[in-house]
Enzyme design. Structure first.
Site, short mmCIF file in Angstrom:
data_model
loop_
_atom_site.label_atom_id
_atom_site.label_comp_id
_atom_site.label_asym_id
_atom_site.label_seq_id
_atom_site.Cartn_x
_atom_site.Cartn_y
_atom_site.Cartn_z
N GLY A 82 -44.84 18.99 14.38
CA GLY A 82 -44.25 17.78 13.78
C GLY A 82 -45.28 16.68 13.59
O GLY A 82 -46.23 16.56 14.35
N ARG A 146 -45.47 25.03 11.38
CA ARG A 146 -45.06 25.46 12.70
C ARG A 146 -45.32 26.95 12.96
O ARG A 146 -44.72 27.53 13.86
CB ARG A 146 -43.57 25.14 12.92
CG ARG A 146 -43.25 23.66 13.05
CD ARG A 146 -41.93 23.44 13.74
NE ARG A 146 -41.56 22.02 13.81
CZ ARG A 146 -41.97 21.18 14.75
NH1 ARG A 146 -42.76 21.61 15.71
NH2 ARG A 146 -41.57 19.93 14.75
N ASP A 177 -47.10 23.70 22.94
CA ASP A 177 -47.16 25.10 22.51
C ASP A 177 -48.44 25.39 21.72
O ASP A 177 -49.08 26.42 21.94
CB ASP A 177 -45.94 25.45 21.63
CG ASP A 177 -44.69 25.65 22.50
OD1 ASP A 177 -44.84 26.16 23.62
OD2 ASP A 177 -43.60 25.27 22.05
N LYS A 203 -51.09 15.89 20.69
CA LYS A 203 -50.23 15.25 19.68
C LYS A 203 -48.76 15.50 19.96
O LYS A 203 -48.40 16.62 20.28
CB LYS A 203 -50.57 15.83 18.31
CG LYS A 203 -49.68 15.43 17.20
CD LYS A 203 -49.00 16.60 16.47
CE LYS A 203 -48.00 17.33 17.28
NZ LYS A 203 -47.12 18.24 16.54
N THR A 204 -47.93 14.53 19.89
CA THR A 204 -46.47 14.65 19.74
C THR A 204 -45.82 13.29 20.01
O THR A 204 -46.17 12.63 21.00
CB THR A 204 -45.79 15.72 20.63
OG1 THR A 204 -44.38 15.64 20.40
CG2 THR A 204 -46.05 15.60 22.12
N ASP A 206 -42.99 13.00 20.98
CA ASP A 206 -42.05 13.20 22.09
C ASP A 206 -42.57 12.68 23.43
O ASP A 206 -41.80 12.45 24.35
CB ASP A 206 -41.71 14.70 22.24
CG ASP A 206 -41.05 15.27 21.00
OD1 ASP A 206 -40.70 14.48 20.11
OD2 ASP A 206 -40.88 16.49 20.92
P1 FBP Z 1 -43.69 18.37 17.87
O1 FBP Z 1 -43.25 18.80 19.23
O2 FBP Z 1 -44.20 19.48 17.05
O3 FBP Z 1 -44.64 17.22 17.93
O4 FBP Z 1 -42.40 17.84 17.09
C1 FBP Z 1 -41.67 16.75 17.48
C2 FBP Z 1 -40.33 16.63 16.78
O5 FBP Z 1 -40.33 15.47 15.98
C3 FBP Z 1 -39.17 16.61 17.77
O6 FBP Z 1 -38.96 15.32 18.31
C4 FBP Z 1 -38.02 17.09 16.93
O7 FBP Z 1 -36.98 17.66 17.71
C5 FBP Z 1 -38.67 18.13 16.06
O8 FBP Z 1 -40.04 17.74 15.94
C6 FBP Z 1 -38.06 18.23 14.69
O9 FBP Z 1 -38.63 19.33 14.05
P2 FBP Z 1 -38.79 19.47 12.48
O10 FBP Z 1 -39.90 18.56 12.06
O11 FBP Z 1 -39.18 20.90 12.30
O12 FBP Z 1 -37.50 19.09 11.86
#
Ligand code: FBP
Length: 553
Positions: A82, A146, A177, A203-204, A206
């Site tokens: 993400g 992803r 991951d 990175k994230t 979250d």
């Molecule tokens: P990462 O863990 O890859 O940084 O993604 C974070 C995130 O934004 C989460 O908060 C959310 O649940 C998910 O990605 C949403 O995924 P997508 O971008 O595939 O809709």
């Protein structure tokens, strides 16, 4: 008319602040290595799985001669998962350090995420290209994806691509991951004597990739500031109109770090923390009752409005729903082919109810039809339900409404409940990085280059002391194996980087818990306003409340 906003034009000229150690001649930065390290748990299994990279020492960059820094290098960079504000600055940091060390060196960007290295889909990053992305949000410079980089076949293909292009360093910018996969790739390249260094960057948005050495993942700061601005605006609106309850779901996958940080910044009436729900073994009905009690208490004071923050992962932390989701994940993974033959939702629901355990089938049947359908939606590449697609905020509004009606009939509540739902997630992932994220990411990129130049493979780039001004940050690298343990993933024990959830005995949660009763009943909203990029340090350069509390208590 130009396609660029005034802010974007001015933002291009922002010079990220580098730690003092990283300033000046790059040939005068060397590495100090500490003692050998151990993983956070399961040391024996991890040593067996990573015989060549396990136990490497923690690295810290210090002033001192590095005769190898000027060697011509070719590095490939990957953006994985993400979007998170600051990704472009990580790439800018790698680029600037690499070119400063030797202008002949080359940086490639693998396009579209990890699939880029497997398929050899890449582009050379030039001066002109990077200049158009400095200090901007998004991952659009090379795109993200992803795809999981985890099979031998994918590793073989990646090795071929790197060999063909003379690449001797790979930087993976990703979450837990992606960095876990980076560690496996580093070990595999070493086993093959490929001479390719693999380095990660945390990175994230979250905020769940953190530990003693990684004080925060990048993007968390900007995303939470962006959501907090919006929450503050809604609080002002709620307190002006005095007629709505706003239920706001916040992104963040499993952990509630984002919701907690936003609560600390905005002081809403309610903020649910998933980790606490699990710890107290609260049922869905308990969560609803907790919210209802606050609504009733405010109504008794004539306050028929409020703001409630709901972390997107909540649904999985409610024990009975968590068990239901785990059963669904297994069932849909095991019987995916049969499930695909079921033509409509009614047929799917009937089959699911038949296959689930008695308890889970009861929970499933008690949920509204819309939520049942969302629980059966497509899984993510890890086989998990995609929590950002479940309307937990709407579910709670429905259940709260129901309970309030019952209380009204009993004469225990005579307020008005008019609720609006919101979901803040994608709005915050590509904002212009805050000064904190712009500086942090640039430093992470710089350190990533230095790790590659020192041949430190299987490391993640880090900066410590983030509560202090950027010039005092301490750059270095941490062996990825040090952050790992063994976990059960889809029926198999796998080595993974341990995810950081909200700690209920940690300073950020305690600061929130000490105030939440007051915030619930009083209208104590705090309005942070928009991120400021130019102006006094105390407004523009502050890290998150979570980071400050974790570091200073
Ligand atoms: P990462 O863990 O890859 O940084 O993604 C974070 C995130 O934004 C989460 O908060 C959310 O649940 C998910 O990605 C949403 O995924 P997508 O971008 O595939 O809709």
């Amino acid at each position: 008319m130009s396609d660029l906003s005034q802010l974007q034009k001015v933002r291009y000229t922002y010079k990220p602040k580098l730690p003092e150690v990283l300033q000046g001649d790059i040939g005068n930065i060397t590495v100090a290595l500490g003692e050998a390290t151990e993983s956070v748990a399961d040391q024996i299994q991890l040593r067996d799985l990573f015989p060549l990279t396990y136990g490497s020492p923690v690295a810290k960059f210090v002033k001192g001669e590095n005769p190898d820094s000027g060697k011509v290098r070719k590095i490939g960079v990957i953006l994985s998962g993400g979007q998170a504000p600051g990704g472009h600055n990580v790439i800018a940091g790698i680029f600037d350090a690499l070119k400063k060390a030797n202008p002949e060196s080359v940086l490639y960007g693998f396009k579209g995420g990890p699939s880029g290295i497997i398929e050899g889909d890449m582009v050379e990053i030039t001066d002109q290209m990077i200049d158009a992305y400095r200090n901007t949000g998004g991952f659009d410079i090379i795109g993200s994806g992803r795809t999981k980089l985890e099979t031998e076949e994918q590793f073989e293909k990646s090795l071929e691509v790197c060999k063909k292009n003379g690449i001797d360093g790979v930087v993976i910018i990703g979450g837990d991951d992606s960095n876990t996969n980076g560690a496996v790739l580093a070990e595999w390249f070493k086993k093959k004597n490929a001479g390719i260094t693999v380095v990660g960057c945390p990175k994230t948005i979250d905020g769940d990739l953190k530990n003693e050495h990684i004080e925060t993942s990048f993007g968390f700061d900007t995303a939470t500031k962006t959501y907090s601005e919006l929450i503050g605006n809604i609080e002002k609106d709620a307190n002006s109109a005095k007629k709505y309850w706003h239920f706001i779901k916040l992104m963040g996958r499993s952990a509630s770090h984002i919701a907690l940080e936003c609560a600390l910044q905005t002081q809403p009436n309610i903020c649910i923390i998933s980790e606490e729900v699990k710890d107290k073994n609260m049922s869905l009905d308990d969560v609803v009752s907790y919210i209802v009690d606050i609504i009733v208490a405010r109504a008794a004071k004539g306050l028929n409005f409020g703001v409630a923050l709901i972390p997107e992962g909540l649904i999985e932390f409610i024990p009975e729903v968590g068990r239901l989701i785990a059963e669904l994940n297994d069932l849909l993974a095991r019987e995916s082919e049969y499930f695909a033959t079921l033509k409509n939702f009614e047929a799917q629901r009937e089959w699911i109810n038949h296959e689930l355990s008695k308890d889970s089938s009861y929970v499933f049947s008690s949920l509204p039809r819309s939520i049942q359908a969302q629980l059966l939606d497509d899984r993510d590449p890890h086989g998990n339900v995609q929590v950002s697609r479940i309307d937990t905020e709407k579910l709670l509004i429905e259940l709260v409404s129901e309970k309030l009606k019952q209380l009204k009939m009993k004469g225990e509540y005579n307020g008005k409940f008019s609720a609006l739902s919101h979901f803040f997630g994608y709005e915050g992932r590509c904002a212009f990085p805050s000064n904190f994220d712009a500086d942090y990411c640039y430093g992470l990129g710089y350190s990533a280059f230095l790790l590659v130049s020192q041949g430190l493979t299987g490391y993640i780039s880090n900066l410590k002391g983030l509560e202090k001004p950027a010039s005092e940050w301490v750059p270095g690298g941490v062996p990825l194996t040090m952050m790992m343990n063994m976990e059960q993933r889809h029926g198999e024990r796998k080595p993974v980087i341990r995810k950081a959830l909200v700690e209920l005995d940690g300073a950020p949660f305690k600061a929130f818990a000490a105030q939440r009763e007051k915030w619930a009943i009083e209208t104590a909203y705090k309005i942070p306003g928009a991120i400021q990029y130019f102006g006094p340090e105390e407004v523009c350069d502050q890290p998150s409340e979570t980071l400050k509390l974790e570091k200073n208590g």
